[in-house]
Each structure stands twice: as C-alpha cells, then as structure tokens.
Design an enzyme around this catalytic site. Structure first.
Site, PDB file in Angstrom:
ATOM      1  N   ASP A  31      78.755  22.059  38.144  1.00  0.00           N
ATOM      2  CA  ASP A  31      77.381  22.373  38.378  1.00  0.00           C
ATOM      3  C   ASP A  31      77.109  22.851  37.075  1.00  0.00           C
ATOM      4  O   ASP A  31      77.412  23.723  36.539  1.00  0.00           O
ATOM      5  CB  ASP A  31      77.528  23.498  39.528  1.00  0.00           C
ATOM      6  CG  ASP A  31      76.207  23.938  39.670  1.00  0.00           C
ATOM      7  OD1 ASP A  31      75.146  23.624  38.918  1.00  0.00           O
ATOM      8  OD2 ASP A  31      76.055  24.716  40.609  1.00  0.00           O
ATOM      9  N   CYS A  90      69.838  19.441  40.591  1.00  0.00           N
ATOM     10  CA  CYS A  90      70.430  18.972  39.498  1.00  0.00           C
ATOM     11  C   CYS A  90      71.317  17.766  39.684  1.00  0.00           C
ATOM     12  O   CYS A  90      70.787  16.656  39.173  1.00  0.00           O
ATOM     13  CB  CYS A  90      71.041  19.897  38.922  1.00  0.00           C
ATOM     14  SG  CYS A  90      70.474  21.574  38.202  1.00  0.00           S
ATOM     15  N   ARG A  91      72.472  17.981  40.082  1.00  0.00           N
ATOM     16  CA  ARG A  91      73.328  16.715  40.489  1.00  0.00           C
ATOM     17  C   ARG A  91      72.960  15.694  41.338  1.00  0.00           C
ATOM     18  O   ARG A  91      72.874  14.428  41.135  1.00  0.00           O
ATOM     19  CB  ARG A  91      74.958  17.451  40.663  1.00  0.00           C
ATOM     20  CG  ARG A  91      75.329  18.066  39.608  1.00  0.00           C
ATOM     21  CD  ARG A  91      76.394  19.019  40.152  1.00  0.00           C
ATOM     22  NE  ARG A  91      76.029  19.772  41.293  1.00  0.00           N
ATOM     23  CZ  ARG A  91      77.035  20.916  42.046  1.00  0.00           C
ATOM     24  NH1 ARG A  91      78.100  20.629  41.783  1.00  0.00           N
ATOM     25  NH2 ARG A  91      76.492  21.613  42.873  1.00  0.00           N
ATOM     26  N   SER A  92      72.521  16.234  42.664  1.00  0.00           N
ATOM     27  CA  SER A  92      72.348  15.049  43.673  1.00  0.00           C
ATOM     28  C   SER A  92      71.354  14.361  43.304  1.00  0.00           C
ATOM     29  O   SER A  92      71.136  12.920  43.666  1.00  0.00           O
ATOM     30  CB  SER A  92      72.431  15.589  44.864  1.00  0.00           C
ATOM     31  OG  SER A  92      71.646  16.535  45.402  1.00  0.00           O
ATOM     32  N   ASN A 148      70.099  20.644  45.359  1.00  0.00           N
ATOM     33  CA  ASN A 148      69.302  19.218  45.352  1.00  0.00           C
ATOM     34  C   ASN A 148      68.146  19.195  44.072  1.00  0.00           C
ATOM     35  O   ASN A 148      67.318  18.901  44.171  1.00  0.00           O
ATOM     36  CB  ASN A 148      68.485  18.949  46.524  1.00  0.00           C
ATOM     37  CG  ASN A 148      68.261  17.544  46.846  1.00  0.00           C
ATOM     38  OD1 ASN A 148      67.095  17.507  47.563  1.00  0.00           O
ATOM     39  ND2 ASN A 148      68.529  16.603  46.208  1.00  0.00           N
TER      40      ASN A 148
HETATM   41  P1  4NP Z   1      72.840  21.608  41.995  1.00  0.00           P
HETATM   42  O1  4NP Z   1      72.779  22.844  40.953  1.00  0.00           O
HETATM   43  O2  4NP Z   1      73.496  21.995  43.195  1.00  0.00           O
HETATM   44  O3  4NP Z   1      73.435  20.510  40.998  1.00  0.00           O
HETATM   45  O4  4NP Z   1      71.337  21.096  42.436  1.00  0.00           O
HETATM   46  C1  4NP Z   1      72.374  23.919  41.547  1.00  0.00           C
HETATM   47  C2  4NP Z   1      70.938  24.303  41.508  1.00  0.00           C
HETATM   48  C3  4NP Z   1      70.661  25.603  41.699  1.00  0.00           C
HETATM   49  C4  4NP Z   1      71.483  26.557  41.887  1.00  0.00           C
HETATM   50  C5  4NP Z   1      72.731  26.522  41.739  1.00  0.00           C
HETATM   51  C6  4NP Z   1      73.107  25.126  41.413  1.00  0.00           C
HETATM   52  N1  4NP Z   1      70.871  27.869  42.355  1.00  0.00           N
HETATM   53  O5  4NP Z   1      71.863  28.851  42.317  1.00  0.00           O
HETATM   54  O6  4NP Z   1      69.954  28.140  42.534  1.00  0.00           O
END
Ligand code: 4NP
Length: 152
Positions: A123, A12-14, A10
């Site tokens: 991601d 980057c993408r969402s 929560n």
């Molecule tokens: P999101 O990206 O799922 O698009 O917010 C990520 C943010 C953090 C992590 C992985 C993906 N992480 O491993 O901390």
C-alpha cells in the site's frame, strides 16, 4: 467478461490497476469490462489520490475520471474475475462470498507475476513517490499477463 480490481480505499492501487487494464483492453480491442472497488467505503465518490494520478500521467495514462466505490456482495454475481491487491483485501472479500464459485473468482494480483507466492502489493498511501512508481511497475506487468493469458 468482466474484471474487478479491489484494494482498501479504491483511491491508490485498484484505480491504477483498473486504468491500466482498461487501456490494454482498448488497445487490444477486447470485449471486456473493467471496474474497481474498495473494501472500505471511506473514500467513496473520491477521485484517485493525486500522487497516483501524477504517477499515471508520467506514464501517459489518466485515471482522473475514476471515482471510488465500495465493494458489494452483488459484485460476485456481476464479475467473472476479482483481483485483490493484498491478503487483507483477500480476507475481507472472501468473508462476503456466499459459495465456492464466488471464492474461486478472487485472485491475488501479484500471483500473475509470481504464481503461488501470495505476495502483497504494498500500500503506497503512507509512503513516498517511489512507492507509487513501484506499484505502477508491478501493476503494469501484472495487467500485461492478465490480458495475454486470461482475456485473449
Ligand atoms: P488503496 O490505498 O487501498 O491502495 O486505495 C489506501 C487509501 C486510503 C487509505 C489506506 C490505503 N486510508 O487509510 O485512508
């Protein structure tokens, strides 16, 4: 109508999906509430990743005020549509569903652009700037379709 965008962290993408859809709901004067959440609580309370905030800003969108939170089972009662970014998010959310009605609320976001393909929105977290641009362009297209086909 309430729409929830879900990814892993929560950050980057969402949040970008959330910000884009909120802006389009506002422009179209629709009575729709938009929120986002992560399947993991690891980044709870954090603002979106600075690279995503920067990418959004280059497209005249600010997601600076959003804060990460974890998805909870009660979100199934609260929201009408729950969009996930990839198959891993899908599996994690479906595991928390209590019944078929819950499960039917969960959709893969890129199926709005490529119906039935179950494509993952990559991601961008561990990659470069281009990954964030790609995410922006795909979510911009998907949220246009969501507004026009599902919310109008
Ligand atoms: P999101 O990206 O799922 O698009 O917010 C990520 C943010 C953090 C992590 C992985 C993906 N992480 O491993 O901390």
């Amino acid at each position: 109508m309430k729409v929830l965008m879900v990814c892993l962290g929560n950050i980057c993408r969402s949040p970008l999906a959330d910000g884009l859809l909120r802006e389009k709901v506002r422009i179209n004067n629709l009575d729709v509430q938009v929120d986002s959440a992560g399947t993991s609580g690891h980044h709870s309370g954090e603002a979106p990743d600075y690279r995503m905030r920067t990418t959004a800003k280059t497209h005249n969108l600010s997601v600076d005020d959003l804060r990460a939170r974890q998805f909870h089972r009660r979100d199934f009662d609260e929201f009408d549509l729950i969009y996930v970014m990839d198959k891993s998010n899908y599996a994690n959310i479906i595991r928390l569903a209590q019944n078929e009605k819950d499960k039917n609320k969960v959709k893969m976001v890129l199926n709005e652009i490529m119906p039935g393909m179950n494509s993952d929105l990559p991601d961008p977290y561990y990659g470069g700037v281009q990954g964030f641009e790609n995410v922006f362009s795909m979510l911009d297209e998907a949220t246009d379709i969501i507004v026009n086909k599902r919310l109008k």
